[in-house]
Scaffold this motif. Structure first.
Motif, mmCIF file in Angstrom:
data_model
loop_
_atom_site.group_PDB
_atom_site.id
_atom_site.type_symbol
_atom_site.label_atom_id
_atom_site.label_comp_id
_atom_site.label_asym_id
_atom_site.label_seq_id
_atom_site.Cartn_x
_atom_site.Cartn_y
_atom_site.Cartn_z
ATOM 1 N N ARG A 104 22.291 7.640 66.587
ATOM 2 C CA ARG A 104 23.171 7.582 65.425
ATOM 3 C C ARG A 104 22.436 7.966 64.140
ATOM 4 O O ARG A 104 21.237 7.757 64.009
ATOM 5 N N PHE A 105 23.180 8.536 63.217
ATOM 6 C CA PHE A 105 22.786 8.840 61.835
ATOM 7 C C PHE A 105 21.846 10.043 61.698
ATOM 8 O O PHE A 105 22.021 10.863 60.804
ATOM 9 N N TYR A 106 20.837 10.163 62.552
ATOM 10 C CA TYR A 106 19.936 11.321 62.460
ATOM 11 C C TYR A 106 19.211 11.496 63.795
ATOM 12 O O TYR A 106 18.954 10.530 64.513
ATOM 13 N N GLY A 107 18.879 12.742 64.125
ATOM 14 C CA GLY A 107 18.047 12.983 65.300
ATOM 15 C C GLY A 107 18.619 14.022 66.247
ATOM 16 O O GLY A 107 19.578 14.741 65.933
ATOM 17 N N ASN A 108 17.978 14.123 67.412
ATOM 18 C CA ASN A 108 18.306 15.121 68.437
ATOM 19 C C ASN A 108 18.147 16.550 67.915
ATOM 20 O O ASN A 108 18.829 17.468 68.377
ATOM 21 N N ASN A 109 17.243 16.724 66.963
ATOM 22 C CA ASN A 109 16.972 18.063 66.421
ATOM 23 C C ASN A 109 15.849 18.697 67.252
ATOM 24 O O ASN A 109 14.675 18.609 66.906
ATOM 25 N N GLU A 110 16.242 19.335 68.334
ATOM 26 C CA GLU A 110 15.274 19.861 69.288
ATOM 27 C C GLU A 110 15.412 21.363 69.510
ATOM 28 O O GLU A 110 14.423 22.051 69.754
ATOM 29 N N ASP B 79 11.075 11.091 63.300
ATOM 30 C CA ASP B 79 9.863 11.816 62.894
ATOM 31 C C ASP B 79 8.573 11.135 63.346
ATOM 32 O O ASP B 79 7.487 11.691 63.181
ATOM 33 N N ASN B 80 8.684 9.938 63.895
ATOM 34 C CA ASN B 80 7.499 9.240 64.381
ATOM 35 C C ASN B 80 6.977 9.801 65.706
ATOM 36 O O ASN B 80 5.928 9.369 66.183
ATOM 37 N N TYR B 81 7.713 10.713 66.292
ATOM 38 C CA TYR B 81 7.316 11.253 67.597
ATOM 39 C C TYR B 81 7.115 12.758 67.517
ATOM 40 O O TYR B 81 7.734 13.454 66.690
ATOM 41 N N GLU B 82 6.283 13.266 68.403
ATOM 42 C CA GLU B 82 5.916 14.677 68.359
ATOM 43 C C GLU B 82 7.070 15.607 68.728
ATOM 44 O O GLU B 82 6.953 16.820 68.598
ATOM 45 N N THR B 83 8.173 15.040 69.209
ATOM 46 C CA THR B 83 9.343 15.871 69.498
ATOM 47 C C THR B 83 10.026 16.327 68.218
ATOM 48 O O THR B 83 10.923 17.179 68.256
ATOM 49 N N SER B 84 9.649 15.759 67.080
ATOM 50 C CA SER B 84 10.223 16.150 65.788
ATOM 51 C C SER B 84 9.378 17.240 65.143
ATOM 52 O O SER B 84 8.145 17.171 65.141
ATOM 53 N N TRP B 85 10.031 18.250 64.573
ATOM 54 C CA TRP B 85 9.281 19.298 63.881
ATOM 55 C C TRP B 85 8.718 18.822 62.541
ATOM 56 O O TRP B 85 7.930 19.506 61.916
ATOM 57 N N ILE C 126 20.432 3.769 53.996
ATOM 58 C CA ILE C 126 19.343 3.002 54.612
ATOM 59 C C ILE C 126 19.250 3.317 56.109
ATOM 60 O O ILE C 126 18.169 3.554 56.656
ATOM 61 N N LEU C 127 20.407 3.328 56.774
ATOM 62 C CA LEU C 127 20.433 3.601 58.210
ATOM 63 C C LEU C 127 20.003 5.037 58.505
ATOM 64 O O LEU C 127 19.284 5.293 59.478
ATOM 65 N N TYR C 128 20.428 5.957 57.652
ATOM 66 C CA TYR C 128 20.047 7.365 57.832
ATOM 67 C C TYR C 128 18.530 7.530 57.663
ATOM 68 O O TYR C 128 17.868 8.200 58.473
ATOM 69 N N SER C 129 17.991 6.899 56.631
ATOM 70 C CA SER C 129 16.537 6.988 56.389
ATOM 71 C C SER C 129 15.745 6.372 57.533
ATOM 72 O O SER C 129 14.720 6.912 57.968
ATOM 73 N N GLY C 130 16.242 5.238 58.035
ATOM 74 C CA GLY C 130 15.569 4.587 59.152
ATOM 75 C C GLY C 130 15.595 5.447 60.409
ATOM 76 O O GLY C 130 14.586 5.566 61.113
ATOM 77 N N ALA C 131 16.756 6.063 60.688
ATOM 78 C CA ALA C 131 16.886 6.919 61.865
ATOM 79 C C ALA C 131 16.023 8.164 61.721
ATOM 80 O O ALA C 131 15.402 8.630 62.688
ATOM 81 N N HIS C 132 15.964 8.704 60.485
ATOM 82 C CA HIS C 132 15.151 9.896 60.206
ATOM 83 C C HIS C 132 13.666 9.558 60.413
ATOM 84 O O HIS C 132 12.922 10.319 61.069
#
Length: 564
Positions: free
Chosen positions: A405-411, A550-556, A540-546
């Motif tokens: 939810r809110f952010y992610g799956n940018n692969e 980004d904490n993992y190497e799967t994020s650019w 807040i939720l968007y920032s947390g999800a973002h």
């Protein structure tokens, strides 16, 4: 039924009778009714076989089993019934008989109206040519069967004449009206149709052509007398899916659903939901039908419900008129009046455009994971990209993905160099009939590279929506939502990620597919007084999800692991 109804005139048909278990059960019920009216059992048996029960199937072995079962049931109540030589009203639907128009005119039969008889026989031969494929979906009108039967009552009947006789008998069953139709029809999606059945369905069953069972519902609703009933055990999909929306509208406006038993997966020993529905031929305005659900946990060890209705389970008596107030008119019998009222207000469609994205036609060629290409060919920082002047080859691409939810799956990234010239060129070559209009392949291009909201289009879990910045394109499996007023984007994003929306989605489309058409129907209650607080929470939720993504190497945008 009418108060002056005569039991001997009741006609019940099972148009896909199989081995005849429904007809046998109906026999037991009819015997009780006749005895209650003062008939002797042996007299009732003859009346039932001659007047009340009818059956059809395309399988000869099924017909033989049904014939045998019905005669043995009759023998149970009348020991001498086999000596009566009664011809049962059960048949296999005729198939290709190799009879031509010229053959018909050579028939050594005299009909009261010879010209009409030959015309009707030709109609029968033409329609039964594909009887083995179409079965009891075939429908006849205005054939004079009395005229035909008069000519068939002759001696020295040949095998050729016997084929004609069978066509006349079955044709009459397919034309006459019934007080009751009851069956468990065959299930087959349109992808399994052969060319004959596919062409027939598109021409004759436009509202129900998606599956064979739905065509049976429509066909045998047509075959009822004014106060007749049709009861069928079918898949539940007709109750909710958009492909049956026109069919539902027709049922709700012209018929009456008197009872519906909705059964969860595995209740009948099969891995999908089913529905036992009783349709009454005429429409009764304001009539409250009875609906209830049976879940797998409600079944006893004897494979039957512990009680009906199920205590604490979905049970409601509701007028089908209420379904017209819900988008798509699903048969959502458990809906409260408050929720129905909610659908009369604004929807997502009033706040933004939701639509499908592109189909590249060749994902292996045009899609990559972002880390599969040289860094110089992919620039994720495209905040103000202009699609007309863009020279970057690989651009971010929304393609659904896991629950987030809110952010992610940018692969994923897509080859959109020179405004997608290579994809468009290949599409035109593969589909020349499209010309320059690539709408169903490159859909809603004006929204490409604009910030918006996306979601996972196919999911067995809860609905989940995410926000993304400028520079993205989107897929057919991850549609896009673009708010007309960007200041309300957080409000809409927050709404889409609530438990209430998951519940509503199960109401209007209880499947694993969340298409743009479904999302557009979601009701919105906008309250300006809560907007500031909602914006704050969503940010807040968007920032947390973002941050989490980004904490993992799967994020650019990965910088370093949070434990370092």
């Amino acid at each position: 039924m009418n108060s002056d109804f005569v039991l001997q005139e009741l006609k019940l048909i099972d148009p896909s009778m199989g081995s005849g278990h429904i007809l046998v059960y109906a026999f037991d019920v009819l015997i009780q009714l006749y005895v209650a009216e003062g008939f002797r059992e042996r007299d009732a048996v003859e009346l039932i076989l001659r007047n009340n029960l009818y059956g059809l199937d395309i399988d000869k072995r099924a017909f033989q089993l049904a014939y045998f079962a019905l005669m043995m049931k009759a023998r149970q109540y009348s020991r001498r019934i086999l000596n009566k030589h009664i011809k049962l009203n059960v048949y296999t639907v005729p198939g290709e008989a190799g009879i031509s128009e010229s053959d018909i005119k050579l028939l050594p039969m005299n009909f009261p109206d010879q010209e009409k008889a030959f015309e009707d026989l030709e109609t029968l031969v033409t329609n039964f040519k594909y009887g083995s494929d179409l079965g009891s979906l075939i429908e006849f009108k205005d054939i004079d069967f009395e005229n035909l039967k008069s000519g068939l009552n002759t001696e020295n009947i040949s095998l050729f004449d016997d084929d004609i006789r069978k066509m006349v008998c079955v044709g009459e069953l397919l034309q006459q009206k019934y007080d009751i139709a009851v069956t468990n029809p065959p299930y087959m999606g349109s992808s399994g149709f052969n060319s004959t059945l596919s062409t027939f369905a598109k021409k004759n069953y436009k509202n129900s052509k998606s599956d064979l069972f739905a065509m049976f519902i429509e066909r045998w609703n047509h075959a009822l007398n004014f106060d007749g009933y049709n009861s069928m055990v079918t898949m539940q999909s007709w109750m909710f899916l958009s492909s049956y929306e026109s069919m539902r509208k027709n049922i709700i406006s012209k018929l009456t659903i008197t009872n519906l038993m909705h059964m969860e997966n595995m209740v009948m020993g099969i891995a999908f939901g089913t529905a036992v529905t009783i349709f009454k031929k005429n429409y009764l305005k304001g009539f409250k039908g009875t609906y209830h659900q049976i879940k797998f946990k409600d079944i006893s060890q004897k494979d039957s419900p512990k009680s009906l209705p199920i205590t604490g389970n979905r049970f409601n008596q509701i007028s089908q008129d209420e379904f017209t107030k819900i988008p798509g008119q699903p048969i959502s019998y458990w809906v409260s009046e408050n929720l129905i009222h909610l659908f009369q207000k604004e929807t997502i469609a009033d706040y933004g455009f939701a639509g499908i994205g592109m189909r590249t036609g060749n994902n292996e060629k045009f899609l990559r994971r972002w880390f599969e290409v040289d860094a110089g060919l992919f620039n994720p920082n495209l905040k103000n990209i202009d699609s007309q002047t863009n020279s970057d080859k690989w651009l971010p691409y929304n393609k659904g993905g896991e629950f987030r939810r809110f952010y992610g799956n940018n692969e994923y990234i897509v080859n959109w160099q020179n405004n997608g010239n290579e994809i468009k060129k290949e599409t035109k070559k593969k589909y020349p009939q499209l010309g320059d209009n690539l709408g169903w392949k490159i859909s809603n291009e004006k929204y490409y590279l604009k910030s918006g909201i996306t979601w996972t289009g196919v999911s067995t879990g809860k609905f989940n929506a995410r926000k993304y910045p400028n520079g993205f394109l989107f897929d057919s499996g991850a549609n896009g939502l673009f708010c007309y007023d960007k200041s309300k984007e957080n409000y809409i994003l927050g709404l889409l990620n609530t438990k209430a929306i998951n519940w509503i989605l199960q109401l209007i489309n209880p499947t694993i597919n969340y298409g743009a058409g479904t999302i557009r129907k979601i009701p919105v209650v906008y309250n300006e007084d809560f907007k500031t607080k909602i914006d704050e929470i969503v940010n807040i939720l968007y920032s947390g999800a973002h941050h989490n993504w980004d904490n993992y190497e799967t994020s650019w945008d990965f910088k370093s692991h949070p434990l370092i």
